[in-house]
Design a protein around this motif. Structure first.
Motif, PDB file in Angstrom:
ATOM      1  N   ASP A 176       2.126   1.695  -3.502  1.00  0.00           N
ATOM      2  CA  ASP A 176       1.035   2.160  -4.360  1.00  0.00           C
ATOM      3  C   ASP A 176       0.769   3.642  -4.144  1.00  0.00           C
ATOM      4  O   ASP A 176       0.497   4.392  -5.084  1.00  0.00           O
ATOM      5  CB  ASP A 176      -0.248   1.361  -4.081  1.00  0.00           C
ATOM      6  N   THR A 177       0.849   4.078  -2.881  1.00  0.00           N
ATOM      7  CA  THR A 177       0.611   5.488  -2.572  1.00  0.00           C
ATOM      8  C   THR A 177       1.725   6.368  -3.125  1.00  0.00           C
ATOM      9  O   THR A 177       1.479   7.438  -3.677  1.00  0.00           O
ATOM     10  CB  THR A 177       0.507   5.682  -1.043  1.00  0.00           C
ATOM     11  N   GLN A 178       2.970   5.893  -2.992  1.00  0.00           N
ATOM     12  CA  GLN A 178       4.108   6.715  -3.406  1.00  0.00           C
ATOM     13  C   GLN A 178       4.268   6.763  -4.921  1.00  0.00           C
ATOM     14  O   GLN A 178       4.498   7.818  -5.501  1.00  0.00           O
ATOM     15  CB  GLN A 178       5.397   6.166  -2.773  1.00  0.00           C
ATOM     16  N   THR A 199       1.774   8.358  -8.485  1.00  0.00           N
ATOM     17  CA  THR A 199       0.771   8.734  -7.493  1.00  0.00           C
ATOM     18  C   THR A 199      -0.430   7.821  -7.632  1.00  0.00           C
ATOM     19  O   THR A 199      -0.588   7.122  -8.632  1.00  0.00           O
ATOM     20  CB  THR A 199       0.304  10.195  -7.698  1.00  0.00           C
ATOM     21  N   THR A 200      -1.299   7.823  -6.604  1.00  0.00           N
ATOM     22  CA  THR A 200      -2.517   7.038  -6.705  1.00  0.00           C
ATOM     23  C   THR A 200      -3.467   7.705  -7.685  1.00  0.00           C
ATOM     24  O   THR A 200      -3.300   8.855  -8.062  1.00  0.00           O
ATOM     25  CB  THR A 200      -3.197   6.921  -5.331  1.00  0.00           C
ATOM     26  N   SER A 235      -5.853  -0.595  -4.832  1.00  0.00           N
ATOM     27  CA  SER A 235      -4.439  -0.849  -5.119  1.00  0.00           C
ATOM     28  C   SER A 235      -4.324  -2.037  -6.087  1.00  0.00           C
ATOM     29  O   SER A 235      -5.279  -2.807  -6.246  1.00  0.00           O
ATOM     30  CB  SER A 235      -3.686  -1.176  -3.825  1.00  0.00           C
ATOM     31  N   THR A 263     -10.005   3.727  -6.449  1.00  0.00           N
ATOM     32  CA  THR A 263      -8.760   3.966  -5.707  1.00  0.00           C
ATOM     33  C   THR A 263      -8.082   2.668  -5.277  1.00  0.00           C
ATOM     34  O   THR A 263      -7.087   2.694  -4.550  1.00  0.00           O
ATOM     35  CB  THR A 263      -9.050   4.810  -4.458  1.00  0.00           C
ATOM     36  N   GLY A 316       2.083   5.047  -7.267  1.00  0.00           N
ATOM     37  CA  GLY A 316       0.816   5.138  -7.969  1.00  0.00           C
ATOM     38  C   GLY A 316       0.445   3.910  -8.767  1.00  0.00           C
ATOM     39  O   GLY A 316       1.255   3.308  -9.444  1.00  0.00           O
ATOM     40  N   LYS A 351       0.828  -1.209   0.000  1.00  0.00           N
ATOM     41  CA  LYS A 351       0.000   0.000   0.000  1.00  0.00           C
ATOM     42  C   LYS A 351       0.862   1.258   0.000  1.00  0.00           C
ATOM     43  O   LYS A 351       0.525   2.249  -0.656  1.00  0.00           O
ATOM     44  CB  LYS A 351      -0.934  -0.021   1.214  1.00  0.00           C
ATOM     45  N   GLU A 352       1.972   1.220   0.739  1.00  0.00           N
ATOM     46  CA  GLU A 352       2.877   2.370   0.752  1.00  0.00           C
ATOM     47  C   GLU A 352       3.454   2.621  -0.631  1.00  0.00           C
ATOM     48  O   GLU A 352       3.554   3.759  -1.083  1.00  0.00           O
ATOM     49  CB  GLU A 352       4.010   2.122   1.759  1.00  0.00           C
TER      50      GLU A 352
END
Length: 592
Positions: free
Chosen positions: A146-148, A156-157, A180, A178, A150, A143-144
């Motif tokens: 994916d957030t960083q 980015t997401t 992942s 949204t 994207g 998840k980290e």
């Protein structure tokens, strides 16, 4: 604290200071696990000190002579003699220090090991590992990332649902815009299993839903396509944006026939690497800074994927051996069950089944031997013996990869040179023949152009060239596949090492239960080994790698076009000699 021996020159004394780079590069003062580890570290320090002293005795006079002639040589010789004595003495001091620390740490090792903790070789301390906690940590890392970087853009997401033009594909998979990549993947596999035609025979509605699920996943699982979909909606029916989406995993699954062993190996690194290379080719446009940033993110993604791979295989293996590890079945019944599984693997891939059984069996057997040896034998001597065998196997694997890689590259270059030589010969022959057809020079005295090549001659040359290239491929491809399998062997062994480390150090179960896990893994590994050896000895015909590659390419393209790919049917097609062989058999079976 350690210090340089008396009489050491000031410049040498600095280099032997425990905080100096020279000292750090020669001697290890990392905390040893126990007395055995301390003794091993101490012996290494003594040997390194002696070797470094001998080198210094030769190197310093030579360096002094280069800088200051004979006076420099004499000065360097004096310094070399002092250093040649100082370094071995320092090695002995460090060695004694490490042995003492190891002896002191043995009581802690017995206590912590008895409580189920394991020694972290990187952090040099005893830690508690939980397989359940590992799953949560992997999920957090995913998840980290994916957030960083994207899911859609790679950095980015995809943002809130309001920024997405169309949600139809997300709705098909029952996920949010949204979601992942891991959430999309989980949703796809869950729905695909539920709606698979094999589970819903004769149900046209389920078949249609299965196709829609596959089409949605083809878009949302690819970052570039997902970004285009979020921005522009579904691809137009005119074909714009509907290029074939190549999935290297499909190609390598068919090429190596590894569908039957994927639970034990996870996704082969060579397939993951193939996907990364493919994405790199697609994303070469952009500034240099952006490329570097993306490469850094990709390296992290690969590390997370490997951690996920090891976790998934560990969870599967824990379930697979549970009946025996928990004492629900006896050894003979468990061995019979594993033997049947080995036969299924062999049936699933006649070409590579024996090799995979040998690779998996050998790795699991050695890992189990190592853990059981450290846990049950005097001073862990049996564990050290198993670890030594592992190191020998690892070194042999590296040599095998290098040797087969060089052989494949050499054969490929040789064959391409043959083709180039033939092309040049034909060009020279055609040039000479056309010159003979000339009626003389042009009126202005210049040479007349060569006579044009006839269509028949052009077709003959093209057919001959294609035949030569095909022959070169048929001779080179088996060597390339052999080198790739050597790489797979090392990859699977390393992966199963991480898998067993997780499985045997899982604090969610007590120490006796972990030993039972290791013994069950040992049975599994030995059974796979026996089945693999028997199959390898009994195999006769050599695999046709060209036909296998043709079917693998066909399956990959079909999957990219949204078609369903059944790996079992692909193996059957390979056994029938590829598409050409199957058509030939069907024609032979038809009445005249």
């Amino acid at each position: 604290p350690l210090s340089a021996p008396p009489g050491t020159p000031p410049n040498r004394r600095d280099s032997l200071d425990p905080d100096s780079e020279v000292f750090s590069s020669l001697f290890s003062t990392r905390k040893p696990k126990d007395a055995v580890a301390g003794l091993s570290s101490g012996v290494k320090s003594v040997l390194k000190g002696a070797a470094a002293g001998a080198v210094s005795l030769v190197a310093q006079p030579v360096a002094g002579a280069q800088e200051g002639g004979f006076p420099g040589f004499a000065k360097g010789l004096a310094a070399g003699v002092v250093t040649a004595v100082a370094l071995p003495l320092t090695g002995v001091a460090v060695g004694a220090y490490q042995v003492g620390r190891g002896v002191f740490n043995t009581a802690e090792a017995v206590k912590e090991g008895g409580e189920g903790k394991y020694w972290d070789t990187e952090r040099r301390c005893w830690v508690t590992f939980s397989l359940r906690g590992e799953g949560e940590e992997v999920e957090r890392q995913e998840k980290e990332w994916d957030t960083q970087f994207g899911a859609a853009s790679g950095k980015t997401t995809s943002g809130s649902g309001s920024s997405v033009k169309d949600t139809a594909y997300y709705d098909v998979l029952s996920v949010a815009p949204t979601a992942s990549p891991s959430e999309i993947k989980k949703a796809y596999y869950k729905l695909a299993r539920l709606k698979h035609p094999d589970k819903n025979p004769g149900d046209e509605a389920a078949k249609k839903e299965f196709q829609e699920i596959g089409a949605a996943y083809q878009i949302l699982s690819n970052p570039a396509r997902r970004l285009a979909y979020d921005r522009d909606g579904p691809p137009s029916s005119s074909g714009e944006g509907s290029d074939v989406d190549i999935d290297p995993l499909v190609f390598f699954n068919v090429m190596f026939g590894c569908a039957g062993v994927s639970d034990y190996t996870g996704e082969l690194y060579i397939a993951t690497l193939g996907g990364t290379v493919l994405d790199a080719f697609k994303k070469q446009q952009g500034d240099e800074e952006g490329i570097v940033e993306e490469e850094e993110g990709e390296r992290e993604r690969m590390e997370i994927k490997q951690r996920r791979r090891e976790y998934d295989v560990a969870v599967f293996l824990a379930r697979r051996i549970a009946p025996r590890a928990e004492g629900k079945v006896d050894e003979e019944a468990f061995k019979a069950d594993i033997t049947r599984e080995a036969q299924r693997i062999l049936t699933g891939s006649e070409d590579f089944g024996p090799a995979f059984l040998l690779i998996i069996g050998s790795a699991l057997s050695l890992e189990a031997d190592e853990y059981i040896g450290f846990a049950t034998s005097f001073l862990g001597l049996d564990g050290h013996a198993a670890r030594a065998r592992k190191r020998v196997d690892a070194a042999a694997a590296n040599v095998d990869i290098a040797g087969k890689g060089i052989k494949a590259a050499s054969k490929g270059r040789s064959k391409m040179k043959e083709v180039e030589k033939w092309q040049k010969t034909e060009e020279d022959r055609m040039r000479a023949a056309s010159q003979q057809q000339l009626q003389g020079p042009n009126p202005d005295g210049s040479a007349a152009p060569p006579a044009p090549v006839s269509e028949e001659e052009s077709a003959r040359l093209q057919a001959q060239q294609e035949e030569m290239v095909k022959g070169a491929i048929s001779e080179t491809l088996p060597l390339i596949i052999s080198a790739a399998m050597a790489y797979n062997k090392r990859d699977v062994a390393r992966t199963l090492k991480g898998v067993c480390k997780k499985l045997f150090n899982d604090a969610d179960v007590d120490k006796p239960s972990r030993i039972q896990r290791a013994r069950a893994v040992k049975i599994l590994g030995d059974t796979f080994l026996s089945a693999g050896r028997a199959a390898a000895q009994g195999s006769g015909a050599e695999a046709d790698m060209v036909k296998r590659a043709e079917v693998a390419v066909m399956a990959t393209v079909g999957k990219g076009q949204g078609q369903e790919v059944d790996l079992g049917q692909m193996e059957e097609l390979i056994r029938e000699g590829g598409v050409e062989g199957k058509v030939k058999k069907e024609m032979e079976g038809k009445p005249e």
